[in-house]
Design an enzyme around this catalytic site. Structure first.
Site, PDB file in Angstrom:
ATOM      1  N   TYR A 106       0.863  -1.155   0.043  1.00  0.00           N
ATOM      2  CA  TYR A 106       0.081   0.061  -0.042  1.00  0.00           C
ATOM      3  C   TYR A 106       0.672   1.093  -0.020  1.00  0.00           C
ATOM      4  O   TYR A 106       0.466   2.381   0.265  1.00  0.00           O
ATOM      5  CB  TYR A 106      -0.965  -0.019   1.086  1.00  0.00           C
ATOM      6  CG  TYR A 106      -1.769  -1.243   1.139  1.00  0.00           C
ATOM      7  CD1 TYR A 106      -3.069  -1.254   0.604  1.00  0.00           C
ATOM      8  CD2 TYR A 106      -1.870  -2.223   2.085  1.00  0.00           C
ATOM      9  CE1 TYR A 106      -3.894  -2.188   0.210  1.00  0.00           C
ATOM     10  CE2 TYR A 106      -2.659  -3.238   1.832  1.00  0.00           C
ATOM     11  CZ  TYR A 106      -3.421  -3.212   1.175  1.00  0.00           C
ATOM     12  OH  TYR A 106      -4.516  -4.361   1.275  1.00  0.00           O
ATOM     13  N   ASP A 167      -1.676 -11.437   8.914  1.00  0.00           N
ATOM     14  CA  ASP A 167      -0.688 -12.522   8.469  1.00  0.00           C
ATOM     15  C   ASP A 167       0.730 -12.285   9.017  1.00  0.00           C
ATOM     16  O   ASP A 167       1.232 -13.340   9.103  1.00  0.00           O
ATOM     17  CB  ASP A 167      -0.650 -12.289   6.848  1.00  0.00           C
ATOM     18  CG  ASP A 167      -2.034 -13.015   6.446  1.00  0.00           C
ATOM     19  OD1 ASP A 167      -2.745 -13.868   6.858  1.00  0.00           O
ATOM     20  OD2 ASP A 167      -2.319 -12.688   5.219  1.00  0.00           O
ATOM     21  N   HIS A 406       4.806  -6.326  -4.411  1.00  0.00           N
ATOM     22  CA  HIS A 406       3.408  -6.370  -4.705  1.00  0.00           C
ATOM     23  C   HIS A 406       2.715  -5.371  -4.248  1.00  0.00           C
ATOM     24  O   HIS A 406       3.007  -4.338  -3.684  1.00  0.00           O
ATOM     25  CB  HIS A 406       3.029  -7.807  -3.772  1.00  0.00           C
ATOM     26  CG  HIS A 406       2.966  -7.351  -2.469  1.00  0.00           C
ATOM     27  ND1 HIS A 406       1.883  -7.162  -1.420  1.00  0.00           N
ATOM     28  CD2 HIS A 406       3.857  -7.418  -1.438  1.00  0.00           C
ATOM     29  CE1 HIS A 406       2.623  -6.916  -0.197  1.00  0.00           C
ATOM     30  NE2 HIS A 406       3.552  -7.360  -0.162  1.00  0.00           N
ATOM     31  N   TYR A 487     -11.536  -1.191  -0.325  1.00  0.00           N
ATOM     32  CA  TYR A 487     -11.479  -0.775   0.993  1.00  0.00           C
ATOM     33  C   TYR A 487     -10.084  -0.130   1.625  1.00  0.00           C
ATOM     34  O   TYR A 487     -10.131   0.690   2.740  1.00  0.00           O
ATOM     35  CB  TYR A 487     -11.770  -2.137   1.913  1.00  0.00           C
ATOM     36  CG  TYR A 487     -10.645  -2.576   2.749  1.00  0.00           C
ATOM     37  CD1 TYR A 487      -9.770  -3.633   1.804  1.00  0.00           C
ATOM     38  CD2 TYR A 487     -10.025  -2.554   4.070  1.00  0.00           C
ATOM     39  CE1 TYR A 487      -8.633  -4.329   2.268  1.00  0.00           C
ATOM     40  CE2 TYR A 487      -9.130  -3.341   4.364  1.00  0.00           C
ATOM     41  CZ  TYR A 487      -8.266  -4.235   3.528  1.00  0.00           C
ATOM     42  OH  TYR A 487      -7.164  -5.024   4.056  1.00  0.00           O
ATOM     43  N   ARG A 488      -9.121  -0.279   0.788  1.00  0.00           N
ATOM     44  CA  ARG A 488      -7.643   0.031   1.080  1.00  0.00           C
ATOM     45  C   ARG A 488      -6.826   0.283  -0.035  1.00  0.00           C
ATOM     46  O   ARG A 488      -7.040  -0.562  -1.068  1.00  0.00           O
ATOM     47  CB  ARG A 488      -7.251  -0.959   2.236  1.00  0.00           C
ATOM     48  CG  ARG A 488      -5.892  -0.567   2.996  1.00  0.00           C
ATOM     49  CD  ARG A 488      -5.502  -1.740   4.018  1.00  0.00           C
ATOM     50  NE  ARG A 488      -4.391  -1.523   4.445  1.00  0.00           N
ATOM     51  CZ  ARG A 488      -3.820  -2.373   5.341  1.00  0.00           C
ATOM     52  NH1 ARG A 488      -4.471  -3.535   5.405  1.00  0.00           N
ATOM     53  NH2 ARG A 488      -2.822  -2.162   6.024  1.00  0.00           N
TER      54      ARG A 488
HETATM   55  P1  FAD Z   1       2.103   1.924   9.158  1.00  0.00           P
HETATM   56  O1  FAD Z   1       2.843   1.371   7.811  1.00  0.00           O
HETATM   57  O2  FAD Z   1       2.850   2.582  10.307  1.00  0.00           O
HETATM   58  O3  FAD Z   1       0.808   2.646   8.913  1.00  0.00           O
HETATM   59  C1  FAD Z   1      -0.006   2.326   7.921  1.00  0.00           C
HETATM   60  C2  FAD Z   1      -0.435   3.984   7.581  1.00  0.00           C
HETATM   61  O4  FAD Z   1      -1.476   4.415   8.484  1.00  0.00           O
HETATM   62  C3  FAD Z   1       0.813   4.894   7.412  1.00  0.00           C
HETATM   63  O5  FAD Z   1       1.304   4.782   5.815  1.00  0.00           O
HETATM   64  C4  FAD Z   1      -0.056   6.271   7.700  1.00  0.00           C
HETATM   65  O6  FAD Z   1      -0.625   6.576   6.541  1.00  0.00           O
HETATM   66  C5  FAD Z   1      -0.860   5.872   8.699  1.00  0.00           C
HETATM   67  N1  FAD Z   1      -0.637   6.111  10.215  1.00  0.00           N
HETATM   68  C6  FAD Z   1       0.113   5.076  10.794  1.00  0.00           C
HETATM   69  N2  FAD Z   1       0.303   5.378  11.945  1.00  0.00           N
HETATM   70  C7  FAD Z   1      -0.239   6.755  11.990  1.00  0.00           C
HETATM   71  C8  FAD Z   1      -0.285   7.513  13.268  1.00  0.00           C
HETATM   72  N3  FAD Z   1       0.099   7.328  14.420  1.00  0.00           N
HETATM   73  N4  FAD Z   1      -1.026   8.499  12.944  1.00  0.00           N
HETATM   74  C9  FAD Z   1      -1.918   8.990  11.859  1.00  0.00           C
HETATM   75  N5  FAD Z   1      -1.719   8.088  10.568  1.00  0.00           N
HETATM   76  C10 FAD Z   1      -0.696   6.972  10.917  1.00  0.00           C
HETATM   77  N6  FAD Z   1      -2.568  -6.141   6.490  1.00  0.00           N
HETATM   78  C11 FAD Z   1      -3.381  -6.414   7.031  1.00  0.00           C
HETATM   79  O7  FAD Z   1      -4.054  -5.808   7.612  1.00  0.00           O
HETATM   80  N7  FAD Z   1      -3.873  -7.773   7.135  1.00  0.00           N
HETATM   81  C12 FAD Z   1      -3.119  -8.859   6.648  1.00  0.00           C
HETATM   82  O8  FAD Z   1      -3.272  -9.897   6.828  1.00  0.00           O
HETATM   83  C13 FAD Z   1      -2.073  -8.626   5.972  1.00  0.00           C
HETATM   84  N8  FAD Z   1      -1.091  -9.345   5.287  1.00  0.00           N
HETATM   85  C14 FAD Z   1       0.108  -9.042   4.938  1.00  0.00           C
HETATM   86  C15 FAD Z   1       0.797 -10.187   4.183  1.00  0.00           C
HETATM   87  C16 FAD Z   1       2.121  -9.649   3.661  1.00  0.00           C
HETATM   88  C17 FAD Z   1       2.917 -10.783   3.184  1.00  0.00           C
HETATM   89  C18 FAD Z   1       2.410  -8.353   3.433  1.00  0.00           C
HETATM   90  C19 FAD Z   1       3.523  -8.107   2.907  1.00  0.00           C
HETATM   91  C20 FAD Z   1       1.568  -7.379   3.955  1.00  0.00           C
HETATM   92  C21 FAD Z   1       0.521  -7.622   4.850  1.00  0.00           C
HETATM   93  N9  FAD Z   1      -0.471  -6.802   5.142  1.00  0.00           N
HETATM   94  C22 FAD Z   1      -1.480  -6.987   5.706  1.00  0.00           C
HETATM   95  C23 FAD Z   1      -0.064  -5.292   4.939  1.00  0.00           C
HETATM   96  C24 FAD Z   1       0.825  -4.582   5.979  1.00  0.00           C
HETATM   97  O9  FAD Z   1       1.846  -5.226   6.084  1.00  0.00           O
HETATM   98  C25 FAD Z   1      -0.031  -4.789   7.329  1.00  0.00           C
HETATM   99  O10 FAD Z   1      -1.265  -4.161   7.277  1.00  0.00           O
HETATM  100  C26 FAD Z   1       0.967  -3.596   8.390  1.00  0.00           C
HETATM  101  O11 FAD Z   1       0.329  -3.898   9.568  1.00  0.00           O
HETATM  102  C27 FAD Z   1       0.885  -2.165   8.003  1.00  0.00           C
HETATM  103  O12 FAD Z   1       2.114  -1.813   8.624  1.00  0.00           O
HETATM  104  P2  FAD Z   1       2.314  -1.006   9.912  1.00  0.00           P
HETATM  105  O13 FAD Z   1       1.320  -1.518  11.040  1.00  0.00           O
HETATM  106  O14 FAD Z   1       3.756  -0.702  10.025  1.00  0.00           O
HETATM  107  O15 FAD Z   1       1.627   0.460   9.660  1.00  0.00           O
END
Ligand code: FAD
Length: 544
Positions: A106, A167, A406, A487-488
């Site tokens: 994303y 995941d 991806h 949704y995203r």
């Molecule tokens: P961040 O990257 O830190 O946050 C996501 C976004 O939210 C940021 O870009 C920003 O815009 C906003 N944000 C973050 N923190 C704040 C804040 N404090 N204040 C305001 N805005 C903020 N995702 C799922 O949901 N479910 C899954 O099962 C899943 N499976 C995955 C499988 C694989 C193999 C991969 C590679 C990815 C997968 N993902 C999945 C996507 C992703 O890896 C996760 O959602 C991950 O938890 C998001 O990154 P993060 O938690 O570090 O959030």
């Protein structure tokens, strides 16, 4: 003059002189500490999932330099976040907050506006502020990962508490929920399970939502609504605030769980299967989010690269997939249903029996006996995730291509066979034409069906990358014509997706823009996030 030699010319936000920008950065460094402000002047390193870059998208789908930070700042407290926000307003410098930056598929940690300053909250704001074993709740800062929360619950000896994990367990509990992320226990809708936010607004005030607004309360994490308008929603997938604390409900250990796997042979079986799933899921006989996977992803989950299965060009042929699945322990199949039932044996057995009876109505359906699967089988990773244990096994499919990247196409549909089939046929048509491979997963949250279509590409192959972006754009357009919305989405696709939510002359976006201009008059916070541009950016060529 730069303070130290630069290995890369850092990007600087538009509208500010380079020299002025570095003077402003010096001022920020004095306020937050020199060691807590880093200029992005090193060669860009993509790292990997456990060491994700916070300067750009580690899986960039266009030129890496398109979406890069000028600098990264590491606040240690809400007070320091306020200081950063005040500084950004003074110099009109765009900020991009991240929790841990693992938003792969994303846009990762990348800001939408080149040269924005990334506010990396995760590095120093990583405290678990509370775990309440009676209420089954927690309160966390942005840098708390699923692994960290899981380990801490164990360390404190709260055997009766579970967490819900997506995941991959390396993400931020708070960041994932803000982007409407999902997991796989009955508490899988992370946003729905939150209770209470602390937010720094784009003008630097601090607000606590819900019961958090009541001084001396002891209900912040048990009742999300408080009194008056429920404003939490405007802080998710938005650019209206920087969230510094977030509360969640934790699931009590249900007293046992049992995972199961069914296979379905033919592409067309999807329609009947989804019809069977809907009533079972809405009635919660299917206890957790339904997970219907296309078998190609199962090949990729073996950890072997694509070339181990097929060396030809173009999309992976379905005949080849069938051939390999015949030899796989799951047997010949196109769709695989991974699920879990919860509760003591006698309770879950009732549900498992109903599920078996219903699933076996699909001709050719088979139940895979977990006892026949080796401990290294992917099934056991799903079993862990579905019982709240963080895992990393899912990363295997990212290595389908060398330097795998991806990007996700994630439309929402009602849980109806005809809709699932329509989305499947649409995705298949586009990916076959593009010559790329897609890993498809239909996930039923409760009433809705999400298609998570991951288009995988070689990050070092510009042709594959541009194809991937193009196929995403076509899919979003065709889905919208058929009434499906995402949704995203990826940062670079936000404008397009936001544009599809256009009912009544874009009334929703007009409202979002009004809010943006009111809350963020200088337009400093994450311009362009979810397609919402502040007034000083709008109509100046930023929207794509
Ligand atoms: P961040 O990257 O830190 O946050 C996501 C976004 O939210 C940021 O870009 C920003 O815009 C906003 N944000 C973050 N923190 C704040 C804040 N404090 N204040 C305001 N805005 C903020 N995702 C799922 O949901 N479910 C899954 O099962 C899943 N499976 C995955 C499988 C694989 C193999 C991969 C590679 C990815 C997968 N993902 C999945 C996507 C992703 O890896 C996760 O959602 C991950 O938890 C998001 O990154 P993060 O938690 O570090 O959030």
């Amino acid at each position: 003059k730069p303070l130290r030699p630069r290995q890369r010319l850092p990007a600087v936000p538009q509208g500010i002189e380079r020299s002025q920008f570095f003077l402003a950065i010096d001022e920020l460094s004095r306020e937050i500490g020199n060691e807590n402000v880093e200029i992005n002047d090193k060669p860009l390193d993509d790292g990997w999932y456990m060491e994700p870059p916070n300067t750009h998208d580690g899986m960039a789908i266009t030129d890496e330099e398109d979406l890069v930070a000028s600098a990264v700042v590491y606040p240690a407290s809400t007070d320091e976040v306020q200081k950063i926000v005040h500084w950004a307003n003074k110099y009109l410098i765009p900020l991009h907050p991240i929790s841990m930056g693992r938003n792969f598929g994303y846009g990762g940690a990348a800001p939408r506006v080149r040269g924005a300053v990334v506010v990396d909250l995760g590095k120093r704001m990583n405290r678990i502020l509370d775990i309440n074993p009676e209420d089954c709740t927690c309160l966390v800062e942005p840098g708390v990962s699923y692994y960290a929360l899981y380990e801490e619950i164990k360390r404190r000896g709260y055997k009766h508490l579970w967490i819900d994990v997506p995941d991959l367990g390396g993400g931020s509990v708070l960041g994932n929920a803000l982007d409407h992320g999902v997991g796989y226990t009955p508490y899988g809708d992370h946003w729905a399970m939150h209770s209470g936010l602390e937010v720094v607004t784009p003008t630097g005030e601090v607000v606590r939502t819900g019961m958090g607004a009541l001084p001396g309360n002891n209900t912040w994490q048990v009742f999300p609504y408080g009194f008056g308008p429920f404003i939490d929603g405007i802080f998710s997938q938005s650019n209206y605030g920087i969230v510094t604390k977030m509360g969640f409900g934790l699931m009590p250990d249900p007293g046992g769980h049992e995972s199961f796997l069914y296979t379905f042979e033919k592409e067309g079986d999807l329609e009947q299967l989804v019809e069977i799933v809907r009533p079972l899921r809405i009635a919660m006989i299917l206890d957790n989010a339904a997970n219907i996977r296309h078998a190609l992803q199962i090949l990729a989950l073996s950890g072997k690269p694509r070339t181990a299965f097929y060396k030809g060009e173009g999309a992976f042929p379905s005949e080849k997939m069938s051939e390999y699945m015949k030899a796989h322990p799951y047997g010949e199949s196109t769709w695989l249903y991974f699920g879990t039932c919860y509760g003591p044996k006698e309770i879950r057995q009732l549900k498992l029996d109903i599920i078996h009876r219903e699933f076996m109505k699909v001709p050719g359906a088979r139940r895979v006996d977990p006892a026949t699967l080796p401990p290294s089988d992917y099934f056991w990773s799903r079993d862990k995730i579905s019982s709240g244990e963080p895992d990393l096994e899912e990363l295997a499919w990212v290595n389908w291509w060398p330097n795998g990247g991806h990007v996700a196409f994630s439309p929402v549909a009602p849980t109806r066979g005809v809709d699932a089939l329509r989305l499947w046929q649409m995705a298949k048509k586009h990916w076959t034409a593009s010559g790329l491979d897609f890993f498809l997963d239909f996930v039923v949250g409760l009433r809705e069906l999400h298609l998570i279509g991951e288009c995988v590409y070689d990050r070092d192959d510009p042709k594959q990358r541009s194809n991937a972006l193009e196929v995403m754009r076509s899919l979003i357009d065709e889905a919208a014509q058929k009434g499906y919305g995402e949704y995203r989405t990826h940062l670079l696709l936000s404008d397009q997706v936001a544009g599809t939510y256009s009912w009544n002359n874009n009334a929703l976006m007009n409202f979002n823009e009004k809010l943006k201009d009111c809350l963020d008059p200088n337009g400093i916070l994450a311009p362009g996030r979810s397609g919402i541009w502040p007034a000083r950016y709008r109509g100046r060529g930023w929207e794509i």
